[in-house]
Design an enzyme around this catalytic site. Sequence first.
Site, mmCIF file in Angstrom:
data_model
loop_
_atom_site.group_PDB
_atom_site.id
_atom_site.type_symbol
_atom_site.label_atom_id
_atom_site.label_comp_id
_atom_site.label_asym_id
_atom_site.label_seq_id
_atom_site.Cartn_x
_atom_site.Cartn_y
_atom_site.Cartn_z
ATOM 1 N N SER A 63 0.722 -1.319 -0.007
ATOM 2 C CA SER A 63 0.196 0.045 -0.182
ATOM 3 C C SER A 63 0.811 1.194 0.014
ATOM 4 C CB SER A 63 -1.108 0.030 1.169
ATOM 5 O OG SER A 63 -1.823 1.052 1.138
ATOM 6 N N LYS A 106 -3.630 -7.760 3.492
ATOM 7 C CA LYS A 106 -4.063 -6.593 2.383
ATOM 8 C C LYS A 106 -5.209 -6.466 1.991
ATOM 9 C CE LYS A 106 -2.613 -3.131 -0.296
ATOM 10 N NZ LYS A 106 -3.638 -3.056 -1.359
ATOM 11 N N HIS A 116 -7.347 -5.110 4.601
ATOM 12 C CA HIS A 116 -6.879 -3.590 4.775
ATOM 13 C C HIS A 116 -7.793 -2.510 3.410
ATOM 14 C CE1 HIS A 116 -4.474 -0.390 2.413
ATOM 15 N NE2 HIS A 116 -4.022 -0.189 3.631
ATOM 16 N N ASN A 117 -7.862 -3.221 2.328
ATOM 17 C CA ASN A 117 -8.727 -2.578 1.464
ATOM 18 C C ASN A 117 -10.092 -2.418 1.631
ATOM 19 O OD1 ASN A 117 -5.893 -2.425 0.444
ATOM 20 N ND2 ASN A 117 -6.968 -2.587 -1.865
ATOM 21 N N GLU A 152 -10.666 0.277 3.973
ATOM 22 C CA GLU A 152 -10.287 1.459 3.249
ATOM 23 C C GLU A 152 -11.698 1.853 2.722
ATOM 24 O OE1 GLU A 152 -8.327 2.109 -0.977
ATOM 25 O OE2 GLU A 152 -6.650 1.843 0.596
#
Length: 311
Positions: free
Chosen positions: A123, A175, A178-179, A182
């Site tokens: 990221s 990840k 994480h997204n 987001e």
Amino acid sequence: MQIGLIGLGRMGANMARRLARGGHRVVVYNRTTSKATELAKEEKGVTAALTVKELVSKLERPRAVWVMVPAGRATGDMVADLTRLLSRGDVIIDGGNSHYTETLRRAKEVSRKGFHYVDVGTSGGVWGLNEGYSMMVGGEEEAVERLRPLFETLAPGKSKGWGRVGTTGAGHYVKMVHNGIEYGMMEAYAEGFEVLRAKGEQFGLDLHQVAEVWRFGSVIRSWLLDLTADALSKDPDLKDIAGYVEDSGEGRWTALEAIDLGVAVPIIATSLFMRFVSRQDERYADKLLASMRREFGGHAVKTEGADKTKK
């Protein structure tokens, strides 16, 4: 340290630059070979290769090759090509947004042939060159440790912004989540500023000023808010931006994973669905809702071409 890097898109090229400026020797390849040759001319420490075979030949053993091409078939094909060119003990690094199940499958195939496979959820976007990258690393401890100098250079600091989060596949799994987070944060900011804008005329609100106030000391300060403030400073009414929001897949994967695990993620799921809504000029569902209200309650409806603004 020497590293091969394949894929010079928005992140790959800047990663090569940051590594070279950090003292590493970087051999780069891109399908559009001019990108590789131009980068080599621009950056001391970067060498261009015109083929994947040439890239491998320029690396000293044990080799490490970082793949930064689109997730899916492109990554799979590149990994397959590398396994035909590399030697036992070499490391393949997948730094794209691969689905973790694909990562597990590829890692199994690669390890049978004697290679190491490290997955790095990366990221940082276009800001990574100057700010550093956040890297969520999955893989065998020995292989990850061998690559430590690379991670320390790419990260915001030697001991911050990166870490081995678990075994193979863990990097891409973390990840993915994480997204998904987001997505939720972006939707919350967007909705909040929509409410402010609706009352802006009455109170004389300057949305850019509000964003700047929130950036410092506020409990909702974040890098996303910094970027929001920057965008509002350039175009407060966002008149040059179409309200069409794509999704690159990770939000979907997070929602589906939550369903499989029986974990409630209403904010992430809703933020994903709101992106779908943004792509529709006018929803058939909204028309049907208006029709149902008319049928059961005799409520008035707006016809096509009428002003739909609520008074």
